[in-house]
Design an enzyme around this catalytic site. Sequence first.
Site, short mmCIF file in Angstrom:
data_model
loop_
_atom_site.label_atom_id
_atom_site.label_comp_id
_atom_site.label_asym_id
_atom_site.label_seq_id
_atom_site.Cartn_x
_atom_site.Cartn_y
_atom_site.Cartn_z
N MET A 1 28.16 21.39 29.11
CA MET A 1 26.76 21.26 28.71
C MET A 1 26.33 19.80 28.58
O MET A 1 25.15 19.51 28.64
CB MET A 1 26.52 22.00 27.38
CG MET A 1 26.69 23.51 27.50
SD MET A 1 25.60 24.28 28.72
CE MET A 1 24.01 24.18 27.89
N VAL B 1 31.91 27.82 30.53
CA VAL B 1 31.27 26.56 30.15
C VAL B 1 31.54 26.26 28.69
O VAL B 1 31.65 27.18 27.87
CB VAL B 1 29.75 26.61 30.44
CG1 VAL B 1 29.07 27.69 29.65
CG2 VAL B 1 29.08 25.27 30.18
N CYS B 2 31.66 24.98 28.37
CA CYS B 2 31.76 24.53 26.98
C CYS B 2 30.95 23.23 26.88
O CYS B 2 30.11 22.96 27.74
CB CYS B 2 33.22 24.34 26.56
SG CYS B 2 34.07 22.99 27.40
N LYS B 3 31.24 22.41 25.89
CA LYS B 3 30.48 21.17 25.73
C LYS B 3 30.79 20.17 26.83
O LYS B 3 29.89 19.60 27.43
CB LYS B 3 30.75 20.56 24.36
CG LYS B 3 29.97 19.29 24.10
CD LYS B 3 30.24 18.74 22.71
CE LYS B 3 29.48 17.43 22.52
NZ LYS B 3 29.77 16.84 21.22
#
Length: 100
Positions: A90, A62-64
């Site tokens: 996110m 996961v990242c932004k």
Amino acid sequence: MKSMTTEEIINLLDANEDLNIIDVREDFEVENGMIPGAINIPLGSIPEKVNELDKSKEYILVCKGGVRSANACEYLESQGFQVVNLEGGMMDYDGELEFK
């Protein structure tokens, strides 16, 4: 590359599934909260930390917004890992947060 939606990961978390989540955002980004149980390995540190990961496990990255985690997925797949990219990252995740 396999992917999942934020709705799918929230359902897995609600079901208390044993998940291996890697958040590839930078330290200043994870200060705003992470998915519960996630570990933080910034994208640039993945190559040096790859030996700490277990190839028998599946990792959700996961990242932004989903782009950096997709890059991390491509790299880890090339190293023989089973990975899943969290679509939308996110920015789309509206579940519970954990602060470290």
